[in-house]
Write a protein that holds these residues in place. Sequence first.
Motif, PDB file in Angstrom:
ATOM      1  N   THR A   1       0.838  -1.202   0.000  1.00 51.97           N
ATOM      2  CA  THR A   1       0.000   0.000   0.000  1.00 51.97           C
ATOM      3  C   THR A   1       0.870   1.248   0.000  1.00 51.97           C
ATOM      4  O   THR A   1       0.807   2.058  -0.925  1.00 51.97           O
ATOM      5  N   THR A   2       1.692   1.403   1.032  1.00 51.19           N
ATOM      6  CA  THR A   2       2.418   2.670   1.205  1.00 51.19           C
ATOM      7  C   THR A   2       3.678   2.752   0.344  1.00 51.19           C
ATOM      8  O   THR A   2       4.097   3.842  -0.029  1.00 51.19           O
TER       9      THR A   2
ATOM     10  N   SER B   1       6.640   2.670   1.171  1.00 57.27           N
ATOM     11  CA  SER B   1       7.475   3.694   1.798  1.00 57.27           C
ATOM     12  C   SER B   1       8.178   3.160   3.037  1.00 57.27           C
ATOM     13  O   SER B   1       7.530   2.629   3.943  1.00 57.27           O
TER      14      SER B   1
ATOM     15  N   LEU C   1       7.128   5.158   6.200  1.00 59.92           N
ATOM     16  CA  LEU C   1       5.858   4.720   6.781  1.00 59.92           C
ATOM     17  C   LEU C   1       6.003   3.346   7.439  1.00 59.92           C
ATOM     18  O   LEU C   1       5.354   3.068   8.452  1.00 59.92           O
TER      19      LEU C   1
ATOM     20  N   PHE D   1      -4.617   4.394   4.865  1.00 60.14           N
ATOM     21  CA  PHE D   1      -5.174   5.479   4.033  1.00 60.14           C
ATOM     22  C   PHE D   1      -6.624   5.237   3.617  1.00 60.14           C
ATOM     23  O   PHE D   1      -7.342   6.184   3.320  1.00 60.14           O
TER      24      PHE D   1
ATOM     25  N   ASP E   1      -3.882   1.198  -3.312  1.00 61.67           N
ATOM     26  CA  ASP E   1      -2.513   0.728  -3.635  1.00 61.67           C
ATOM     27  C   ASP E   1      -2.072   1.115  -5.052  1.00 61.67           C
ATOM     28  O   ASP E   1      -0.994   1.700  -5.233  1.00 61.67           O
TER      29      ASP E   1
ATOM     30  N   ILE F   1      -1.517   5.015  -5.340  1.00 57.58           N
ATOM     31  CA  ILE F   1      -0.235   5.500  -4.795  1.00 57.58           C
ATOM     32  C   ILE F   1       0.900   5.218  -5.780  1.00 57.58           C
ATOM     33  O   ILE F   1       1.807   6.028  -5.965  1.00 57.58           O
TER      34      ILE F   1
ATOM     35  N   TYR G   1       4.372  11.746  -1.268  1.00 57.28           N
ATOM     36  CA  TYR G   1       3.265  12.069  -0.375  1.00 57.28           C
ATOM     37  C   TYR G   1       3.588  13.430   0.243  1.00 57.28           C
ATOM     38  O   TYR G   1       4.718  13.644   0.717  1.00 57.28           O
TER      39      TYR G   1
ATOM     40  N   VAL H   1       7.563   7.869  -2.547  1.00 56.40           N
ATOM     41  CA  VAL H   1       6.959   6.541  -2.763  1.00 56.40           C
ATOM     42  C   VAL H   1       8.110   5.653  -3.247  1.00 56.40           C
ATOM     43  O   VAL H   1       8.340   5.489  -4.434  1.00 56.40           O
TER      44      VAL H   1
END
Length: 367
Positions: free
Chosen positions: A49-50, A52, A55, A247, A337, A340, A346, A360
Amino acid sequence: MYAPKVSDRVSDLDTPSMIVDLDLMEANIQKLMAKLLPTGVDIRPHLKTTKSAVLAQKLAAAGAKGGCVAKLSEAEVIAAAGFDDLLITCEIIGPVKVKRLVALYQKHRKIRIVIDNAKGATAINDALAASGIEEPISVLVDLDVGLHRTGVAAGEPALALARHIAGLNHLKIIGVQGYEGHLQHLHDRADRESQCLASMKTLTETADALRQAGHDIQVVTTGGTGTAEFCVTVPGVTEVQPGSFIFMDTDYRNAVGRHYGNSLTILSTVVSRQGPRAVTIDAGLKSLTTDSGLAECKDARYVYGVLGDEQGSLVWEEGTPDLDVGDVVEMIPSHIDPTINLHDFYYAYRNGVIEEIWAVDSRGKVQ
Ligand code: PLP
Ligand code: MN
């Protein structure tokens, strides 16, 4: 060059931009941790998802234990960025990937992998043997618990695969993964729960059968945003892998409700007026995905439509205030997902001011 900075105002951002409401995001993390941590089940958030490392660290600071990534190339990037307690949840198949896995494992010994077939197991084992790395890599048997995407079938096929892996010196079975992805978005909560518990029965019974056959099954990992709360009630489940909760998106909101808030939106500008109650905004297919339905304007009076790669429309009913060229709107993605994966950064804000900017990291890392 255009380079927004921390302490800039959100209203100064160019568009389309991906923005995160930090209060809402932090509340989502706290809600998940408050609900799941007391059960004693480990939380290994899915970083598909992120994408990152920052994160991933924030989730770990809140109580998560490691992270999942979907692909090997995501693992390469997130590990290089300093977060390497990673389970790669997709099968690693083919000589190029196997070689890359060995190189990654050479540097990052916490990497865990899943395997659902003997051929894949042998290829990874042989490559590790040739590399001279002595420490066996941690393997989870990937079990099909109803999604029919990857995973070996329960019963004898799972036992046979585990026997095969156990015979390979460079692989060490540590657990079982069984992801019930087909259930995450079921709208009927009772149906989602009962089908999830049936999948968990397959998963935990297989874990027990593997233990009886002599395998050291410590990890039983499963679950996503739509099912984690049910998975953690099942004795024998040791770990859950929710990702989207941080998110959310409109698809998940419609399925599981508003317990977690939509903390990420795409900021977009009205670029053209196309009639008395229609405008064009600068967010199309390259900014918002459509596989799970269309994105929604945060102000629900304006209804989105796709106008191709670069643009979309917003239309409204009579009596709703007009939008005009230059106005800025926030769009809520329908599927978080892949949305992003369309953006580089972000911009995370509080009270209208950018507090943090995150790359990202594993954007586009689909290999
Ligand atoms: N685990 C696996 C193997 C997945 O593929 C996914 C998502 O597709 C997840 C966990 C996380 O699911 P979600 O983002 O729905 O929470
Ligand atoms: Mn998804």
